[in-house]
Structures are given as C-alpha cells and as structure tokens.
Design an enzyme around this catalytic site. Structure first.
Site, short mmCIF file in Angstrom:
data_model
loop_
_atom_site.label_atom_id
_atom_site.label_comp_id
_atom_site.label_asym_id
_atom_site.label_seq_id
_atom_site.Cartn_x
_atom_site.Cartn_y
_atom_site.Cartn_z
N THR A 119 22.09 28.94 -34.33
CA THR A 119 22.17 28.90 -35.79
C THR A 119 20.81 29.26 -36.37
OG1 THR A 119 22.40 27.44 -37.72
CG2 THR A 119 21.83 26.39 -35.64
N ASP A 156 19.59 28.19 -39.07
CA ASP A 156 19.05 27.12 -39.91
C ASP A 156 18.08 26.18 -39.19
OD1 ASP A 156 20.43 27.87 -42.25
OD2 ASP A 156 22.25 26.90 -41.52
N GLY A 171 26.76 25.88 -33.87
CA GLY A 171 26.01 24.86 -34.59
C GLY A 171 26.76 23.55 -34.69
N GLN A 190 19.91 37.83 -43.64
CA GLN A 190 19.11 36.93 -42.79
C GLN A 190 19.78 36.64 -41.45
OE1 GLN A 190 17.53 33.55 -45.58
NE2 GLN A 190 19.10 34.69 -46.70
#
Length: 328
Positions: free
Chosen positions: A130, A132, A106, A260
């Site tokens: 990543t 996110d 990332g 997650q």
C-alpha cells in the site's frame, strides 16, 4: 500447522501499489526454488471465489519486476464479506489443491484473511502492499517509497510554475487517514506548509505561516495537503479561504490523485518486495501462519495479522519537527 505445504497461491487485493509485481515474482520464484507448486489468483478475493486460478512457474514472472500496478489485477469483493462467499472461496482453494496463500495488500485485504483463517484454519501470510505506509508491524510498505518519489517529482515541477508566476499552490496528495506521504514528500520537496490528518493546525496558523513566508521574501509557496486533513473541508475551500483573507496571493490547486499509485517501482520497493516474498514462502514452509511480513531496522519480522490491522501507524514526530524548522 500440521499439514505439509505442497502448493501456494498468491494474489493482490485492494488498492494497487508499485512493487506488487515484484512481490508476486518473488513468491512464485521462492516457491519454485523450494520445489513446491504455485498458482496465481486473478482479481483478489473475487477471483478466489470464482476459481480464477493460473499455474505459475519461474518463467511466468519474467520482466515484471520493473512494472507498476499488478499483473494479477485487483478488485473489491463484497461477497467475501459474507460467510457464504468465504466458504465458496475455501471450496475453490481445496478443489485446486492449494494448501496456503500469500495475500499482498493492505488493511482491508488482511482483515479478510484474518476472518478466513479463523473460520477454516487455513495457512495465510500477508505482505503489506500500500502506498499509504499505514500498517502496524512494518517501517515500510511496498509502494510507499515510489509514491513519495512520484509526489516529490510532481511538486518540483509545480514549483517551477509557482516561482515563475509568484503563485501559491495547494497540492493535494493521498492520505485519508494518515499523513505519511504528505509529511515525507513535503519535507523532501521543501514545502512551506504541510497539512495532515493527525494534526488540525487550524486556518489561523495557515494564514500566519503564509504571512511569514511573504514577509521573509518568498515570492511563491507550496502547501502540501493530505486528503484527510482536518484544517478545511477540502483543498478548494482552503484556496477560497486564503484568497479571501490574503488577496495578495495568486492561489492555485493541484490534485495529484491516482498518479501517485502508478509508475515503475523504485529500487527500494523492488528490493523490499523481493525480500518480503521470499520471507512469506519461507514462513509458510516453517509452519507459520496468520502473520504479516514486515521490516524493522532493516530486518524482516513477522507480526500477527490481527495486530497489524488494529490501528494505523503513527506519524513521525521528529520529522514533523524537522518540517516546522525547515519552513522558517
């Protein structure tokens, strides 16, 4: 780039994400297809400094496309932040005969790559890995799709309990700086409210929303909270605030945490990682460097690494509107 690429190194760096192994597999096999050597670097930049390399071939990456995490491990490396550390890394690469590398990671990983290539004019291509989905230059990062599916699955299970006991659940998901996981998973799971870092909706709006839900006949509610949300200091303080002002609610908190990051990658992430790995190797062989592979309108593109790390991606305002409408 004037040099001919004969050996490529590949490594993962920063936080792990589902699909990293698929990307490693793709880089290794694309190298083998093009009849060039490939070495793996274990533990990211730390392993680069220490010379923790392993020769790879097409068979070295059997049966990893379906696995979460990263077989090459990942580590933070404070030493690489210093010029001396980067010089040691460069010396190890040259000692191994590496002509270029592919970094899967990332923003932090790419920042290190930018600094390294500036100092040593070393060919580098980045692959965004990543959960996110916060990197400029790509619509999707590897791991994001798996993460939101993991979150939706967890919320579906939590809703069963919420409905059985007429409870309000605050579910905290990852997203310190951006709310992509919270927004997408919240819409997908039918959350009654979604709190994200990009918008400070305020505590009064939250109370009003919960009051409307109760008045409309909802016996239970799910509120998704990104960890970087500005509405309250943390999810537990939100719980206390609602209990104080709306005692009719039986409130619980569930923090999903690092679950997650785990799990087998979805088909989408496996395919995306495979495509990006091939593109990364092709790009190096075409003389391109200091770029990140991304996807836009289902087409693979290249973005300068310096551009990719400039800022975080913006939230999807259309999806935010959809979430507001769906909570009626």
């Amino acid at each position: 780039m004037t040099q001919q690429i004969k050996k490529i190194a590949v490594f993962t760096s920063g936080g792990d994400s589902p699909g990293m192994n698929a990307a490693i597999r793709s880089v290794v096999r694309a190298s083998a297809f093009n009849k060039i050597d490939c070495v793996a670097i274990y533990r990211g930049y730390q392993g680069m400094i220490e010379g923790d390399f392993k020769q790879m071939n097409a068979r070295s990456v059997n049966n990893i496309i379906n696995k979460g995490g990263t077989i090459l491990k990942s580590a933070r490396c404070e030493e690489f932040r210093e010029p001396e550390g980067r010089k040691r890394a460069y010396e190890q690469l040259k000692k191994e005969g590496v002509d270029a590398f592919v970094v899967i990671g990332g923003n932090g990983s790419f920042t290190g790559a930018v600094k390294f290539t500036e100092e040593f004019n070393f060919p580098v291509i980045g692959i965004p890995g990543t959960i996110d989905n916060d990197i400029l230059g790509t619509s999707y990062t590897i791991g994001f799709d798996t993460a939101i599916n993991t979150v939706v699955d967890a919320i579906d299970k939590i809703r069963d309990t919420a409905s059985s006991h007429n409870r309000l659940f605050f579910v905290e998901v990852m997203g310190r700086d951006v709310g992509h996981i919270a927004l997408n998973a919240g819409v997908g799971a039918g959350a009654e409210e979604i709190l994200i870092p990009e918008q400070n909706l305020g505590l009064e709006r939250l109370l009003d929303s919960l009051k409307r839900s109760k008045k409309s006949g909802k016996s239970s509610s799910i509120v998704i909270v990104a960890e970087g949300d500005k509405t309250g200091k943390n999810v537990f303080e939100l719980k206390e605030y609602v209990e104080e002002h709306l005692p009719i609610y039986d409130v619980r908190v569930s923090v999903l945490g690092h679950m997650q990051r785990g799990g087998n990658p979805t088909c989408f992430d496996r395919v995306l990682a495979s495509r990006m790995g091939v593109k990364a190797v092709d790009s190096l062989l075409e003389g391109k460097s200091n770029c990140m592979v991304g996807v836009k309108d289902n087409k693979l593109i290249l973005t300068p690494l310096a551009e990719a790390i400039k800022a975080h991606t913006e939230i999807d305002m259309e999806l935010l509107k959809v979430s507001d409408i769906m909570t009626i």
